[in-house]
Design an enzyme around this catalytic site. Sequence first.
Site: not given
Length: 197
Positions: A73-75
């Site tokens: 996951a990344d943001q």
Amino acid sequence: MTLVLASGSRIRGELLRNAGLTFEVDPATIDERLVEKPLLDAGVAPEDIALILAEAKADDVSARRHGDLVIGADQVLALGDERFTKPADMEAARRQLLSLSGKTHELISSVVLSQNGEAIWRETSVARLTMRPLSPEFVGQYLADAGADILNSVGGYQLESLGVQLFEKIEGDYFTILGLPLLPLLGKLRDLGILKS
């Protein structure tokens, strides 16, 4: 098959545990800034940057964990054409919060499932957050009260704690704001038979 989170993020781990998932934590070893820099230089859209980083993390871990199902996951935080990363120190956090003050920014969160070094599923979600106008004095007090833990957050705030005081309007999924599009992920895990439907 073991479910693996390719991140040392405390909040992502909590979200998965609270949802009833059993998993191992094995953080990716990629240099996110090194992957991100050419993308930023080329003007790649923030949605694509978040997805590329999430996939890079998932693929990195799944390449060394044969057969396991890896969550990456990344943001990314976008304010118009400007991109923000985790602030390096409290002064950087102060400058960042003052630049976001009174404006609407986007938090783009991507999640990828990878197996044997290859992505098998991807999802990206966007939330829009409007920060109320903040005085330098308020920002200074907020940072003193919130502490250095906010340096682990791309926005320099944590909505699940004191950071909620910074905002006047929020549009979008709460889990996306926390950095993990959880509902689509749970749906895919049900489709794969990892969770009961």
